[in-house]
Structures are given as structure tokens and as C-alpha cells.
Design a protein around this motif. Structure first.
Motif, PDB file in Angstrom:
ATOM      1  N   UNK A 183       7.377 -53.688  36.563  1.00 29.88           N
ATOM      2  CA  UNK A 183       8.238 -52.506  36.657  1.00 29.88           C
ATOM      3  C   UNK A 183       9.707 -52.917  36.741  1.00 29.88           C
ATOM      4  N   UNK A 184      10.593 -52.160  36.109  1.00 33.06           N
ATOM      5  CA  UNK A 184      12.030 -52.464  36.183  1.00 33.06           C
ATOM      6  C   UNK A 184      12.529 -52.425  37.622  1.00 33.06           C
ATOM      7  N   UNK A 185      13.479 -53.301  37.904  1.00 26.44           N
ATOM      8  CA  UNK A 185      14.071 -53.370  39.243  1.00 26.44           C
ATOM      9  C   UNK A 185      15.401 -52.618  39.237  1.00 26.44           C
ATOM     10  N   UNK A 186      15.459 -51.498  39.965  1.00 23.92           N
ATOM     11  CA  UNK A 186      16.678 -50.692  40.069  1.00 23.92           C
ATOM     12  C   UNK A 186      17.340 -50.972  41.411  1.00 23.92           C
ATOM     13  N   UNK A 187      18.441 -51.711  41.362  1.00 23.85           N
ATOM     14  CA  UNK A 187      19.111 -52.083  42.614  1.00 23.85           C
ATOM     15  C   UNK A 187      20.115 -51.003  43.030  1.00 23.85           C
ATOM     16  N   UNK A 188      19.975 -50.479  44.252  1.00 24.89           N
ATOM     17  CA  UNK A 188      20.967 -49.502  44.736  1.00 24.89           C
ATOM     18  C   UNK A 188      22.270 -50.200  45.094  1.00 24.89           C
ATOM     19  N   UNK A 189      23.412 -49.572  44.744  1.00 18.58           N
ATOM     20  CA  UNK A 189      24.721 -50.159  45.031  1.00 18.58           C
ATOM     21  C   UNK A 189      25.465 -49.384  46.114  1.00 18.58           C
ATOM     22  N   UNK A 190      25.617 -48.077  45.908  1.00 17.46           N
ATOM     23  CA  UNK A 190      26.367 -47.250  46.864  1.00 17.46           C
ATOM     24  C   UNK A 190      25.684 -45.890  47.010  1.00 17.46           C
ATOM     25  N   UNK A 191      25.858 -45.300  48.214  1.00 17.31           N
ATOM     26  CA  UNK A 191      25.351 -43.959  48.480  1.00 17.31           C
ATOM     27  C   UNK A 191      26.389 -43.193  49.286  1.00 17.31           C
ATOM     28  N   UNK A 192      26.580 -41.898  48.914  1.00 18.79           N
ATOM     29  CA  UNK A 192      27.599 -41.073  49.551  1.00 18.79           C
ATOM     30  C   UNK A 192      27.014 -39.703  49.901  1.00 18.79           C
ATOM     31  N   UNK A 193      27.310 -39.225  51.113  1.00 19.98           N
ATOM     32  CA  UNK A 193      26.903 -37.873  51.487  1.00 19.98           C
ATOM     33  C   UNK A 193      27.672 -36.853  50.657  1.00 19.98           C
ATOM     34  N   UNK A 194      27.053 -35.713  50.345  1.00 20.09           N
ATOM     35  CA  UNK A 194      27.706 -34.681  49.553  1.00 20.09           C
ATOM     36  C   UNK A 194      27.219 -33.302  49.982  1.00 20.09           C
ATOM     37  N   UNK A 195      27.964 -32.280  49.587  1.00 24.10           N
ATOM     38  CA  UNK A 195      27.597 -30.898  49.918  1.00 24.10           C
ATOM     39  C   UNK A 195      27.424 -30.045  48.663  1.00 24.10           C
ATOM     40  N   UNK A 196      27.344 -30.667  47.475  1.00 22.14           N
ATOM     41  CA  UNK A 196      27.057 -29.909  46.258  1.00 22.14           C
ATOM     42  C   UNK A 196      25.591 -30.114  45.896  1.00 22.14           C
ATOM     43  N   UNK A 197      24.981 -29.033  45.418  1.00 21.35           N
ATOM     44  CA  UNK A 197      23.549 -29.023  45.182  1.00 21.35           C
ATOM     45  C   UNK A 197      23.129 -29.571  43.837  1.00 21.35           C
ATOM     46  N   UNK A 252      31.630 -44.295  50.765  1.00 26.48           N
ATOM     47  CA  UNK A 252      30.202 -44.520  50.535  1.00 26.48           C
ATOM     48  C   UNK A 252      29.625 -45.659  51.370  1.00 26.48           C
ATOM     49  N   UNK A 253      28.344 -45.541  51.604  1.00 23.76           N
ATOM     50  CA  UNK A 253      27.576 -46.628  52.207  1.00 23.76           C
ATOM     51  C   UNK A 253      27.290 -47.659  51.125  1.00 23.76           C
ATOM     52  N   UNK A 254      27.578 -48.920  51.385  1.00 25.94           N
ATOM     53  CA  UNK A 254      27.304 -49.971  50.407  1.00 25.94           C
ATOM     54  C   UNK A 254      26.006 -50.670  50.756  1.00 25.94           C
ATOM     55  N   UNK A 255      25.107 -50.743  49.797  1.00 27.88           N
ATOM     56  CA  UNK A 255      23.853 -51.447  50.002  1.00 27.88           C
ATOM     57  C   UNK A 255      24.072 -52.948  49.835  1.00 27.88           C
ATOM     58  N   UNK A 256      23.448 -53.722  50.653  1.00 24.74           N
ATOM     59  CA  UNK A 256      23.527 -55.173  50.543  1.00 24.74           C
ATOM     60  C   UNK A 256      22.776 -55.613  49.293  1.00 24.74           C
ATOM     61  N   UNK A 257      23.319 -56.596  48.591  1.00 25.66           N
ATOM     62  CA  UNK A 257      22.663 -57.098  47.389  1.00 25.66           C
ATOM     63  C   UNK A 257      21.224 -57.488  47.686  1.00 25.66           C
ATOM     64  N   UNK A 258      20.319 -57.039  46.836  1.00 22.70           N
ATOM     65  CA  UNK A 258      18.911 -57.349  47.022  1.00 22.70           C
ATOM     66  C   UNK A 258      18.158 -56.332  47.839  1.00 22.70           C
ATOM     67  N   UNK A 259      18.809 -55.231  48.235  1.00 24.33           N
ATOM     68  CA  UNK A 259      18.127 -54.178  48.985  1.00 24.33           C
ATOM     69  C   UNK A 259      16.945 -53.642  48.174  1.00 24.33           C
ATOM     70  N   UNK A 260      15.866 -53.320  48.856  1.00 19.78           N
ATOM     71  CA  UNK A 260      14.695 -52.785  48.168  1.00 19.78           C
ATOM     72  C   UNK A 260      15.060 -51.523  47.395  1.00 19.78           C
TER      73      UNK A 260
END
Length: 513
Positions: free
Chosen positions: A26-40, A5-13
């Protein structure tokens, strides 16, 4: 596609933009990790429902998730409906807290109660789980782009980090986002945390590891579904999971510590104590179904090949009368044989005897065995027969049960034939099943049972053992009097040599602790 996965830097928008009423931040939702996938999105929604119903897939600290509320029961994916349905279970009156996300429509709301394994340390906690969906990109008004986003929010019913139980990350919320482009059949899944303090970014490495683990499990399950994986092992087919786990927890809290401390055998107490507590929990719930909660209606049990006697002891302590026997006594028997049993040949709950079934004839050249050291395998009608890792007695269990017209349960372990010799059973009849020694043994015992007129039920027991298949016979397909037992014995290899083996065991085997 490997999980990297791609790791987002702390504090990323934030990527998730939750909306609130005027004047409320509004609540602050911090992204942590993102991964490419092939399931729908359909597979994503199905897997998320699975995780909501089974939080134990993500952590061993939890038993299960009891669903208290669901506005789309039975659905495996979100369906658009923003109405507030009737409450289906009891939970905090101020919950579920409804969330609104920019560019998305809330499509399903579920409330679950997280049930921990150790309720002496942490209490159960309720949690709202919401599905949101967009039919176009969140920043693109065009619905013709083929892009769909599905969001699942986990919101614990806790107002501060101090209220959070040990088994849950100390965050106000967890989110999984699935973005999908149907024109390329490619997508991404990501995990996001909502910290308790609005201006706090997720710097804690432990929290970030939790986020990584959650996304990894989701990614694995999603791609397994895409590749056609189907679950081969099905638990809780006889006793519902909540009933078993609640009974097991009660038994564990009551007995585990004292049993571990007083362990008299050289074997590992952790394995045997928790395994037998699990088997006892299953049997107690099973017997409640079969005989009712009034233990005065219980017909009694016998544990053939009872080993250390712990299971007999736990069942006796639980108010279920019965006894067990084995070819040799164990060091632990004096402390477990504390309850007299009228159906036992010696009135003791644990007895040193070998099994010589009444249908096994004595060879002409063999001397008679002292009857005091032998049990003929004939029990009072209705007595519940337990065969827990009984080795040589395993294939005999459904035969003895047919002869005495008794219900039974068998948990096979090591493979032996009807003569008591080790052997390799033929492969399972179902070619889709594994061809392992254990799978072959289980199917072979099932065949014997079916030929003895039993309708066999199977339960994969929730015990700490790889030999956890429980075979249950409590109803019949034909009357026991119509079964050709001699034909069954002949079909499965005969019993030649069994008498001699028992005679040798009685003469030379250890008859003491």
C-alpha cells in the motif's frame, strides 16, 4: 483563528490508508501539517475545485489547469458515484489511476493538464485529482456521530522523480484531508505527501515548506469563503484564459529576449515589454473574434498616445497594420517604426503629433497651430482605436470613437479631464466598488462612453500593472449620428483651455528625441 499548524514529525504513522490489491504494498502517505478550522466540508470541496481549476493560486510557475476529464462537471462538491464516465479530453490512456482509500468512497474524478508559464523549460503535465468521502469517522462504523471526512488526492502522471517537471514537488502524490464534526462545528485540514520510494519519509525541508504553503493557502481561502468573501475582480470575461495565455506565451517566446536586450529607453524594460506583450496578446485574440483569422479583413488600428511605440511594433510584426502617434518622439522609435503604414499621415508607423479633436474650437484670442503638428482625431470608419495609458487622451477615446464610428479599447491610467488637466473623478456609481482614484476614473470614462452610445465591456487584463482595467467598445446602444457630442462635452466639464494647452505644448514642448 490564526494559521499555526501542528507539524508532524517525519515518519509519523499515516492517517490516510490507501488500499491495494493482494500482494501489492500500500502507498505510504506521510502527514506533514494539520490545522484546526471552522469551515465545513462543502466549503472545503468548493475551494479544492477552485484550486484544481486554478493551480496558479498556489504557484506563480503555472498559468492554469486545463480540465481534460470530469465525471461531475459543474459540481462544486463531491457527489457519490463510482462509475467510470466517458473520457472528456485526450490524456494518457493508462490514466486516471483509480485509488481506493479505507473507510471512504471515491465520489469525483478530474484530470487536469498543468500549463507552465515557461514551456521552454518544462512541458505541461497531466494530473488526476480524486475526491473521496466518508459519512462517519474512518475508524468508527457509527454514522450518527456527526463526523465527516473529505479527501482530495493529486496524482501526477509521472512514474519517477526524474520525470517530474520543475514546477511540481517531486512526490508521487499530494493529499488534502478535511475532518469535520458537525456537532461542534469544528474541524481540521491536513496535508500529506506520497513519496516515490515507499520507505522514504519526507525529510527534505524544501518539500515540507511546499506542504506548509499548500495548507496555508487552503486554510486562507476556506476561511475567506466562510466569512462571506466574494471575488470582486473577474478575469477572462471577453477572451478565454487559455487562448490569451497561449497567445501570450507564443509572443513572449518570440520577442521578449530581443526586446529586452535592445531596450533604448531609460524606463524598466521588464515592466514595459511584458505589459505590452500581454496587451498585444489580448488584442490579437480579440481581433480574431471580431474579424476572423484572415488578417486581410482587419481594418487597421491607431494607437493614440502611443508612448515608446512598442505595442504598435508588436502588432505590426504580428501582421496587423496600424500606426500610432504621440506628442513627442521617443528614443526607441527608429527601431520600432520599421513598417510603413498607408493610413498614417506620413506613411510611418510612429508619428509625432498632438491631438486636437475636431470638436474643439479655437478661442478668438489664440493663434492658429501649425496643422503639420496636429491630428484632428478623425479616423477612417472602422479603424480600431487603442488608448493604452494615454493619460489626457483617455476620456476622449470613446468620444473620438463615436465621431468616427470606430471600435476602441482604453486602458485608463492617470486621471485627467477633457481639458487635459489632472483631476479627481467623482466616486463610482456602484457604492459597493472601491472609491479609489483609479476606480473613480474608470467609472467616469465608462459613463462618458455610455453617453456616447457605447455598450462597454470590461476585461481585467492579465498584465504586470495595477492599472489593468480594459474598457472595450465594439457595439452600440444608439446610432452614432443620434449622439449629442456637444451635450456630452458640456456634461463632463467642457473643453475650455484644451486648445490653449495644446498650443503651448506645440510651441514649448520638446519636438525631438
Amino acid at each position: 483563528m490564526a494559521f499555526a499548524p501542528e507539524e508532524f514529525v517525519s515518519g509519523t504513522s499515516p492517517i490516510i490508508h490507501e488500499q491495494c490489491s493482494s500482494g501489492v504494498e500500500a502507498p505510504y502517505w506521510e502527514p506533514l501539517y494539520r490545522q484546526a478550522c471552522t469551515f465545513g466540508p462543502e466549503i472545503f470541496a468548493q475551494r479544492m475545485v477552485t484550486f484544481i481549476r486554478n493551480p496558479n493560486l498556489n504557484t506563480t510557475w503555472l498559468f492554469r489547469g486545463d480540465i481534460l476529464f470530469d465525471d461531475k462537471p459543474g459540481d462544486d462538491e463531491a457527489a457519490e458515484d463510482d462509475g467510470m464516465p466517458e473520457q472528456l479530453g485526450d490524456f494518457d490512456t493508462e490514466w486516471p489511476e483509480r485509488r481506493a482509500v479505507a473507510g471512504m468512497t471515491r465520489t469525483r474524478t478530474m484530470v487536469r493538464r498543468l500549463i507552465p508559464r515557461n514551456q521552454m523549460r518544462d512541458a505541461p503535465m497531466n494530473q488526476t485529482c480524486e475526491f473521496h468521502r466518508s459519512s462517519s469517522p474512518r475508524n468508527d462504523a457509527s454514522a450518527s456521530s456527526g463526523k465527516v471526512s473529505t479527501l482530495v488526492l493529486y496524482v501526477p502522471h509521472a512514474k519517477s522523480a526524474e520525470e517530474m517537471p520543475f514546477y511540481h514537488p517531486k512526490v508521487r502524490g499530494i493529499a488534502h484531508l478535511h475532518d469535520w464534526d458537525s456537532t461542534t462545528n469544528q474541524g481540521t485540514v491536513s496535508v500529506h505527501f506520497h513519496p516515490f520510494a515507499a520507505d522514504t519519509v519526507i525529510m527534505d525541508e524544501k518539500l515540507r515548506r511546499v506542504g506548509y504553503h499548500l495548507l496555508e493557502r487552503l486554510y486562507k481561502h476556506g476561511h475567506n469563503s466562510l466569512n462571506g468573501y466574494t471575488k470582486r475582480v473577474h478575469h477572462d470575461t471577453v477572451i478565454p484564459q487559455p487562448r490569451f495565455q497561449d497567445r501570450y506565451s507564443a509572443l513572449k517566446d518570440k520577442y521578449a529576449r530581443s526586446l529586452m536586450v535592445s531596450w533604448a529607453e531609460t524606463t524598466d524594460p521588464k515592466k514595459h515589454v511584458f505589459e505590452d506583450l500581454g496587451i498585444a496578446a489580448f488584442l490579437m485574440e480579440l481581433w480574431a473574434d471580431m474579424y476572423g483569422e484572415d488578417k486581410s479583413e482587419f481594418p487597421g488600428f491607431v494607437d493614440i498616445g502611443c508612448g515608446n511605440g512598442l505595442l504598435v511594433y508588436i502588432l505590426n510584426q504580428g501582421g496587423y497594420p496600424g500606426w500610432g502617434f504621440d506628442a513627442r518622439a521617443r528614443k526607441s522609435w527608429p527601431q520600432y517604426s520599421t513598417t510603413p503604414c498607408a493610413s498614417s499621415p506620413t506613411n510611418a508607423s510612429l508619428v509625432e503629433k498632438c491631438l486636437m479633436p475636431s470638436v474643439v474650437s479655437k478661442p478668438e484670442d489664440e493663434t492658429c497651430i501649425n496643422d503639420d503638428l496636429i491630428h484632428n482625431g478623425v479616423f477612417e470608419k472602422g479603424t480600431f482605436i487603442i488608448s493604452n495609458h494615454a493619460d489626457e487622451l483617455t476620456p476622449w477615446t470613446p468620444i473620438l470613437a463615436a465621431l468616427s464610428d470606430c471600435p476602441w479599447v482604453s486602458i485608463p491610467c492617470c486621471s485627467h479631464n477633457l481639458t487635459g488637466r489632472k483631476f479627481r473623478a467623482p466616486p463610482p456609481r456602484d457604492r459597493t466598488k472601491p472609491k479609489s482614484t483609479y476606480a473613480s476614473l474608470v467609472d467616469w470614462v465608462v459613463q462618458i462612453a455610455e453617453d456616447c452610445g457605447w455598450r462597454v465591456e470590461t476585461e481585467m487584463l492579465r498584465i504586470p500593472s495595477t492599472r489593468n482595467t480594459g474598457l472595450l467598445g465594439r457595439t452600440r446602444t444608439v446610432d452614432a449620428r443620434d449622439v449629442d457630442i456637444d451635450g456630452v462635452l458640456a456634461k463632463y466639464g467642457g473643453v475650455a483651455g484644451y486648445y490653449s494647452s495644446i498650443a503651448k505644448l506645440v510651441k514649448t514642448g520638446p519636438r525631438s528625441h
